[in-house]
Design a protein around this motif. Structure first.
Motif, PDB file in Angstrom:
ATOM      1  N   VAL A 273       0.846  -1.203   0.000  1.00 34.44           N
ATOM      2  CA  VAL A 273       0.000   0.000   0.000  1.00 34.44           C
ATOM      3  C   VAL A 273       0.876   1.246   0.000  1.00 34.44           C
ATOM      4  O   VAL A 273       2.035   1.229   0.428  1.00 34.44           O
ATOM      5  CB  VAL A 273      -0.940   0.006   1.224  1.00 34.44           C
ATOM      6  N   ARG A 274       0.296   2.342  -0.485  1.00 33.59           N
ATOM      7  CA  ARG A 274       0.965   3.642  -0.513  1.00 33.59           C
ATOM      8  C   ARG A 274      -0.035   4.712  -0.083  1.00 33.59           C
ATOM      9  O   ARG A 274      -1.249   4.520  -0.143  1.00 33.59           O
ATOM     10  CB  ARG A 274       1.472   3.971  -1.924  1.00 33.59           C
ATOM     11  N   GLY A 275       0.484   5.857   0.313  1.00 30.74           N
ATOM     12  CA  GLY A 275      -0.376   6.978   0.657  1.00 30.74           C
ATOM     13  C   GLY A 275      -0.962   6.850   2.059  1.00 30.74           C
ATOM     14  O   GLY A 275      -0.526   6.039   2.882  1.00 30.74           O
ATOM     15  N   ASP A 276      -1.975   7.671   2.326  1.00 32.12           N
ATOM     16  CA  ASP A 276      -2.606   7.721   3.641  1.00 32.12           C
ATOM     17  C   ASP A 276      -3.787   6.761   3.701  1.00 32.12           C
ATOM     18  O   ASP A 276      -4.503   6.549   2.711  1.00 32.12           O
ATOM     19  CB  ASP A 276      -3.097   9.144   3.940  1.00 32.12           C
ATOM     20  N   ALA A 277      -4.005   6.199   4.879  1.00 29.55           N
ATOM     21  CA  ALA A 277      -5.142   5.308   5.090  1.00 29.55           C
ATOM     22  C   ALA A 277      -6.438   6.114   5.178  1.00 29.55           C
ATOM     23  O   ALA A 277      -6.449   7.259   5.646  1.00 29.55           O
ATOM     24  CB  ALA A 277      -4.949   4.494   6.358  1.00 29.55           C
ATOM     25  N   VAL A 278      -7.510   5.526   4.728  1.00 25.69           N
ATOM     26  CA  VAL A 278      -8.842   6.118   4.804  1.00 25.69           C
ATOM     27  C   VAL A 278      -9.640   5.307   5.820  1.00 25.69           C
ATOM     28  O   VAL A 278      -9.870   4.107   5.627  1.00 25.69           O
ATOM     29  CB  VAL A 278      -9.548   6.098   3.436  1.00 25.69           C
ATOM     30  N   GLY A 279     -10.041   5.952   6.921  1.00 20.44           N
ATOM     31  CA  GLY A 279     -10.848   5.280   7.928  1.00 20.44           C
ATOM     32  C   GLY A 279     -12.327   5.519   7.669  1.00 20.44           C
ATOM     33  O   GLY A 279     -12.740   6.608   7.257  1.00 20.44           O
ATOM     34  N   TYR A 280     -13.130   4.500   7.926  1.00 16.42           N
ATOM     35  CA  TYR A 280     -14.567   4.632   7.655  1.00 16.42           C
ATOM     36  C   TYR A 280     -15.328   3.576   8.444  1.00 16.42           C
ATOM     37  O   TYR A 280     -14.759   2.616   8.982  1.00 16.42           O
ATOM     38  CB  TYR A 280     -14.871   4.487   6.156  1.00 16.42           C
ATOM     39  N   GLU A 281     -16.633   3.791   8.524  1.00 19.63           N
ATOM     40  CA  GLU A 281     -17.534   2.872   9.218  1.00 19.63           C
ATOM     41  C   GLU A 281     -18.631   2.457   8.242  1.00 19.63           C
ATOM     42  O   GLU A 281     -19.234   3.310   7.581  1.00 19.63           O
ATOM     43  CB  GLU A 281     -18.143   3.576  10.430  1.00 19.63           C
ATOM     44  N   VAL A 282     -18.859   1.152   8.145  1.00 15.51           N
ATOM     45  CA  VAL A 282     -19.832   0.609   7.195  1.00 15.51           C
ATOM     46  C   VAL A 282     -21.016   0.050   7.970  1.00 15.51           C
ATOM     47  O   VAL A 282     -20.842  -0.707   8.931  1.00 15.51           O
ATOM     48  CB  VAL A 282     -19.210  -0.512   6.337  1.00 15.51           C
ATOM     49  N   THR A 283     -22.225   0.432   7.572  1.00 12.02           N
ATOM     50  CA  THR A 283     -23.444  -0.203   8.064  1.00 12.02           C
ATOM     51  C   THR A 283     -23.980  -1.052   6.923  1.00 12.02           C
ATOM     52  O   THR A 283     -24.502  -0.520   5.937  1.00 12.02           O
ATOM     53  CB  THR A 283     -24.484   0.838   8.498  1.00 12.02           C
TER      54      THR A 283
END
Length: 665
Positions: A273-283
């Motif tokens: 992986v490269r770059g910044d991580a994207v955090g998220y929440e899935v329903t």
């Protein structure tokens, strides 16, 4: 107005019966889509029949009629479900039994049985749907059953139903705090409800297989598949919103399938992986499938309490059981990534396999591309660009109505029809790559979505389901290629979807005001999302989070039980305090008079409850003479305190004097 007058003129028994039948119909109405047709029909006939008998004051059918209908019901249930046990068969039976019980509704005892059957049948609606409309309908049904129950406890006269409804509403309101506390703190159990049926054929959505060319027309399903909330509203670029689902690599000429799980370990994931991580929440809505949706690509295991998760070499995340309930999980993804081996190995050989003799014209096209001087000895990227250029300039189109394809679906797409939706395009592209001896596979999932301006959740619909390709390149590994974007760039870059013809109601609203229709839908979906987030998805972990907010450092189920018990004790003490306060609010003058009446009873004088203090004083004087003069004078002061024109002694002074009096024995 005439109907209301006619109903008011009916005898009370007929009126109450009709009201109860209406409540039963409200309970059963949401079940109609889940019941066999004969069950719904028979139930409607029985309820209508019972209503006619009530209005016409005719006798109820004999037990032989009821026994015959019950026997027919049992046979029909077994013939439909091949069992009398289980969820579907059980719901069918309980619905019919509730309807048949109304045919022997003669006494209050029978009504109570129907009430309890009705409460239980209400719960069965949640076996199939826990949506907000279902909950609202069952709330109305609950108030209706409580109204009928209160009305049944009013045996005298013909009390208005509105009076019983007010009492029932007050009862429900008083019970609401208890319900809220139990909802928040009662330990979460394993899901009781059933799982939705899986019926994806001919509609957009995800499946574990992809049969190419068998659907002449694709029906867009606007239902919601998942909702995503990105941390800090850091939404990736539109072109990067690919949510990964099943990866399909085995092809028999018409159908793409996933390899068995036991064979997936031969190819290492090797995610870079490269770059910044994207955090998220899935329903995630219930899908009855074991896979989780994650933004491409998620290297770490998502956080989903109650499930065991494992990853596959194809960058998929699976749960240990199908997702049959609404779930919410957190994940982190990197939109810039590479995966798989960087050098060609034998493990990549299954990704170039094609059925012998299938799609001969596509194989010939691959041979022509290989012999093209411009591509001679070129790398994989050059062949990919050549195929994409052919899609851009060859007159190909993206459509929901490509017609039914024959056996060689890739040949028909490349040379004959030149039209299809994403599965046709991705399949034809991967077949061409494999014919070029380039490892390739199909990835299915969701691409795009839309933001809800009311609650700022990103909504994925079944109409956002998509299929794209991954091609292996030397030194890079697996690389995403979306051939649909070459034909219809707006499908990928600007979230523009093919739109199915709207229904009559939706079409009318759109004609009047498209903005109004969009805003109404966004508001309704935001309300539904709130219901999902705070009610349906209130899990044990959220209960423990609530305890953390209350000051518990490492909360457990024991702490949860302790808090619930403490609240129970506090509620009991509050109830006792309320009782004492209410008693103190009774008329203190009457209470003092009652104490005087009790003293006279001890002295052997029976005093009726309605006797005033003056007559009580006269009886004391008559019985004991001068020995009761002090008590008689006190009774006269008590009467003067309440009734004299000039106020008598204060009530507190009379209470003090009463304690000092020497009453005769």
């Amino acid at each position: 107005m005439r109907l209301a007058t006619k109903l008011q003129s009916l005898p009370r028994e007929a009126r109450d019966t009709l009201f109860l039948l209406g409540v039963i119909a409200l309970i059963l109405l949401p079940q109609v889509p889940n019941l066999p047709w004969w069950c719904s029909t028979l139930t409607a006939i029985v309820l209508f029949w019972r209503g006619v008998l009530a209005v016409q004051a005719k006798p109820l059918p004999s037990r032989w009629w009821r026994a015959g209908l019950l026997a027919v019901t049992l046979v029909a249930t077994y013939a439909t479900h091949r069992t009398l046990l289980g969820r579907d068969a059980g719901v069918t039976l309980i619905v019919i039994l509730l309807a048949l019980k109304t045919l022997e509704l003669r006494a209050r005892r029978d009504a109570f049985v129907i009430f309890f059957l009705g409460f239980f049948t209400m719960l069965t609606n949640f076996f199939y749907s826990q949506s907000l409309p279902t909950a609202f309908a069952m709330l109305l049904a609950l108030l209706g059953l409580l109204t009928a129950l209160v009305n049944a406890h009013m045996p005298v006269g013909k009390p208005p139903l509105m009076q019983a409804a007010r009492t029932a509403g007050w009862m429900a309101l008083l019970g609401a705090p208890i319900m809220l506390v139990l909802f928040l703190l009662f330990p979460r159990m394993a899901p009781l409800w059933g799982t939705p049926n899986d019926a994806m054929t001919g509609r957009t959505g995800l499946s574990s297989t992809m049969r190419v060319g068998s659907i002449a027309r694709l029906a867009l399903d606007d239902g919601i598949a998942a909702r995503i909330r990105f941390d800090g509203n850091r939404v990736p670029a539109q072109r990067d919103l690919y949510f990964r689902g099943p990866v399909l690599s085995q092809f028999d000429g018409r159908e793409w399938t996933s390899p068995p799980l036991f064979s997936r370990g031969f190819l290492a994931q090797n995610l870079r992986v490269r770059g910044d991580a994207v955090g998220y929440e899935v329903t995630l809505e219930p899908s009855n499938r074991p896979w989780l949706l994650t933004l491409d690509a998620a290297p770490a295991k998502p956080e989903l309490p109650g499930y065991e998760l494992f990853g596959t070499p194809e960058l998929q995340w699976f749960a240990n059981r199908p997702i049959g309930d609404l779930v919410r999980y957190r994940a982190e993804s990197f939109t810039q990534f590479q995966s798989g081996p960087q050098r060609r190995t034998a493990a990549l050989q299954p990704y170039v396999a094609l059925p012998p003799g299938s799609n001969p014209r596509t194989a010939e096209l691959a041979a022509q591309m290989k012999s093209d001087p411009a591509l001679a000895g070129a790398a994989t990227a050059a062949f990919v660009q050549a195929a994409m250029q052919r899609l851009r300039t060859g007159g190909y189109s993206y459509t929901l109505e490509p017609g039914v394809y024959g056996n060689d679906t890739a040949d028909e797409f490349w040379f004959d029809r030149k039209a299809g939706f994403c599965e046709h395009i991705a399949s034809a592209f991967v077949v061409l790559m494999r014919a070029l001896d380039i490892p390739a596979r199909i990835v299915t999932g969701y691409q795009g979505g839309e933001i809800n301006g009311v609650d700022n959740f990103w909504t994925l619909r079944h109409s956002d389901a998509h299929a794209w390709a991954e091609v292996w390149q030397e030194g890079a590994g697996w690389v995403r290629v979306d051939p649909t974007g070459a034909i219809s760039p707006d499908r990928v870059g600007q979230f523009q979807r093919l739109v199915a013809q709207p229904g009559l109601f939706a079409g009318a609203i759109n004609v009047m005001s498209p903005t109004l229709a969009q805003n109404l839908r966004a508001a309704w979906e935001a309300v539904n999302n709130g219901w999902n987030q705070w009610v349906l998805n209130y899990t044990q972990s959220r209960q423990l989070d609530l305890l953390k907010n209350l000051g518990f450092e490492a909360p457990s189920l024991q702490d949860l039980a302790t808090v619930l018990l403490a609240l129970l004790v506090v509620a009991s003490l509050a109830g006792a305090g309320w009782t004492l306060w209410e008693r103190s609010q009774h008329d203190p003058w009457l209470r003092l008079l009652g104490q005087a009446r009790a003293r006279m009873k001890k002295a052997g004088i029976e005093v009726p409850d309605a006797m005033p203090p003056r007559q009580m004083a006269a009886r004391l004087a008559e019985r004991f003479g001068a020995g009761a003069q002090g008590a008689a004078d006190w009774l006269l002061k008590l009467e003067a305190q309440r009734y004299a024109r000039t106020p008598g002694p204060a009530l507190a002074a009379l209470k003090s004097e009463f304690r000092r009096l020497a009453w005769p024995h």
